[in-house]
Design an enzyme around this catalytic site. Structure first.
Site, short mmCIF file in Angstrom:
data_model
loop_
_atom_site.label_atom_id
_atom_site.label_comp_id
_atom_site.label_asym_id
_atom_site.label_seq_id
_atom_site.Cartn_x
_atom_site.Cartn_y
_atom_site.Cartn_z
CE1 TYR A 142 -3.41 -2.76 0.77
CE2 TYR A 142 -4.61 -0.71 1.14
CZ TYR A 142 -4.60 -2.07 0.90
OH TYR A 142 -5.79 -2.74 0.80
CE LYS A 191 2.03 -17.96 -2.11
NZ LYS A 191 1.14 -19.14 -2.13
CG ASP A 223 -1.83 -20.39 -0.61
OD1 ASP A 223 -1.27 -20.33 0.50
OD2 ASP A 223 -1.33 -21.01 -1.57
CG ASP A 247 -7.96 -4.81 1.74
OD1 ASP A 247 -8.92 -4.33 2.37
OD2 ASP A 247 -7.88 -4.81 0.50
CG ASP A 251 -13.58 -7.12 2.47
OD1 ASP A 251 -13.28 -6.35 3.41
OD2 ASP A 251 -14.11 -6.73 1.40
C1 IPM Z 1 -10.30 -1.26 4.02
C2 IPM Z 1 -10.56 -0.70 2.64
C3 IPM Z 1 -9.40 0.22 2.27
C4 IPM Z 1 -8.15 -0.61 2.26
C5 IPM Z 1 -9.60 0.95 0.92
C6 IPM Z 1 -10.87 1.76 0.90
C7 IPM Z 1 -8.41 1.78 0.57
O1 IPM Z 1 -10.74 -1.72 1.74
O2 IPM Z 1 -10.20 -0.45 4.97
O3 IPM Z 1 -10.20 -2.47 4.14
O4 IPM Z 1 -7.85 -1.27 1.26
O5 IPM Z 1 -7.44 -0.60 3.26
MG MG Z 2 -10.78 -3.66 2.61
#
Ligand code: IPM
Ligand code: MG
Length: 356
Positions: A142, A191, A223, A247, A251
C-alpha cells in the site's frame, strides 16, 4: 472526562451511520457524565467536490490533534475516474500514515442471534466464531513505490512491497499482547514460500514467538488461510498479517458472520490516538435511504472507548445495548429475516441508544 473526537462522515452511507453512532455516544455521555466534543472534517469524495482534494491540510491537522477519529466511509462511483493522486481512498491512506496508525484490529465475531445468516453450515459455525485480525496498516504494498512506465513499447506497472524488521516487530507485539488478553493463540499469515518480505516477516515473528513463549504460535500461508477460514474458522484466535493480505482476509472473515455491516475496526498508533470505522464501504447504492446498518459504526465506537479513552465499562455498555437490540428482534434490511422487526438505520440507532 472531556474528549475531542474528529468526525469524518465521508461519502455514501457514511453520514447516516455516523449520525447513529453519535446518538449512541451522546447517550453514553449522559449516562456516565462525560463530555465528547465533535469536530467535523470532510473526507473523500465530498472533500474533492468542495476543495479539489480528498482531505485538506487543516482537516488532517484536526485529525492529528484529536483524542480519537471516527470515520464513516469514503468513495463512490462519482469519483472513480478522478486522478489517482486525489482519489477518495488516498485520504484514508494519508490519515492512516500521518497519524501513525500501524495496527488495524478487525474483530470477527458471530452474533449468535444471527448465526443463520452465516453462509456456513451450522455444523461449522455452531461453536461460534470469535477471531481478531491484526492487520499491519502503514506499510507493505500500500505504501511502497509505484510507477507506470513504457518498456519495449508497452506500459509496465510496478507496486513494491517492502517491510523492515521494526515494522514487523511492532505489529507482531500488538498481536501477541492482544492474544494474551484472549485465547493466547497467534497465527501469523504470510507467503514465505514465495516472497522475501514474507520470509523476513516470518523470521521476526519467530523471534517474538520465543519471547512470548506463553502464547501458542503458528505460521500459515495466506492461500491456506483463505481456505481454513471457511473450513474451520474457530481454529483461529489472533491472525496477524501484512497490509494487503489483511485487507483481503478481513473481508472474507467478515462474511462468515453473515453481514459485513456488523463489523467494527480500530486503527491504533503507538499512543492513545486511534481511528475507528466500520469495515464496510460507502454503499452508494443505498446512500440516503436510511436503510444501512449502523451497528458496525456503533461497535467501532465501543472500540474507541475501550482503546483510546480507557472506558471499558462504557464500551461494555454499548456492546450490551447492541446485543439487546438484536435479542429484541430488531433487524436492519441487511440482516432481516421473516419473523423479525425490520427497522431503518435511524431507528436502529435510537433503539441502541435507548438501551444504554
Ligand atoms: C479497508 C478498505 C481500504 C483498504 C480501501 C478503501 C483503501 O478496503 O479499509 O479495508 O484497502 O485498506
Ligand atoms: Mg478492505
Amino acid at each position: 472526562m472531556n474528549k475531542n473526537i474528529t468526525v469524518l462522515k465521508g461519502d455514501g452511507i457514511g453520514p447516516e451511520i455516523v449520525n447513529e453512532a453519535i446518538k449512541v455516544l451522546d447517550k453514553v455521555c449522559e449516562k456516565y457524565s462525560h463530555k465528547f466534543t465533535y469536530t467535523e472534517v470532510d473526507i473523500g469524495g465530498c472533500s474533492i467536490d468542495k476543495y479539489g482534494v480528498p482531505i485538506t491540510k487543516e482537516g488532517m491537522e484536526k485529525c492529528k490533534s484529536a483524542d480519537s477519529v471516527l470515520l464513516g466511509a469514503v468513495g463512490g462511483p462519482k469519483w472513480d475516474n478522478v486522478d489517482p493522486s486525489i482519489r477518495p481512498e488516498k485520504a484514508l491512506l494519508a490519515v492512516r500514515s500521518e497519524l501513525g496508525l500501524f495496527a488495524n484490529l478487525r474483530p470477527t465475531k458471530l452474533f449468535m442471534q444471527l448465526a443463520d445468516s452465516s453462509p456456513l453450515k451450522p455444523s461449522i459455525v455452531g461453536n461460534g466464531i470469535d477471531l481478531m485480525i491484526v492487520r499491519e496498516l502503514t506499510g507493505g504494498i500500500y505504501f511502497g513505490k509505484r510507477r507506470t512506465e513504457m518498456l519495449d513499447g508497452e506500459k509496465v506497472a510496478t507496486d513494491e512491497m517492502t517491510y523492515s524488521e521494526h515494522e514487523i516487530e511492532r505489529i507482531g507485539r500488538v498481536a501477541f499482547e492482544t492474544a494474551r488478553k484472549r485465547s493466547s493463540r497467534v497465527a501469523s499469515v504470510d507467503k514465505a514460500n514465495v516472497l522475501d518480505s514474507s520470509r523476513l516477516w516470518r523470521a521476526v515473528m519467530h523471534r517474538l514467538a520465543d519471547e512470548y513463549a506463553d502464547v501458542e504460535y503458528s505460521d500459515i500461508l495466506v492461500d491456506n488461510t483463505a481456505m481454513q477460514l471457511i473450513k474451520n474458522p474457530s481454529q483461529f484466535d489472533v491472525i496477524v498479517t501484512e497490509n494487503m493480505f489483511g485487507d483481503i482476509l478481513s473481508d472474507e472473515a467478515s462474511m462468515l458472520t453473515g453481514s459485513i455491516g456488523m463489523m467494527p475496526s480500530a486503527s491504533l498508533s503507538e499512543g492513545t490516538l486511534g481511528m475507528y470505522e466500520p469495515i464496510h464501504g460507502s454503499a452508494p447504492d443505498i446512500a440516503g435511504m436510511d436503510i444501512a446498518n449502523p451497528i458496525g459504526t456503533i461497535m467501532s465506537c465501543a472500540m474507541m472507548l475501550r482503546y483510546s479513552f480507557d472506558m471499558p465499562r462504557e464500551a461494555d455498555a454499548i456492546e450490551a445495548a447492541v446485543n439487546k437490540a438484536l435479542d429484541d428482534g430488531y433487524r436492519t434490511a441487511d440482516i432481516y429475516k421473516e419473523g423479525f422487526k425490520k427497522v431503518k438505520c435511524s431507528e436502529m440507532g435510537s433503539i441502541i441508544a435507548a438501551n444504554i
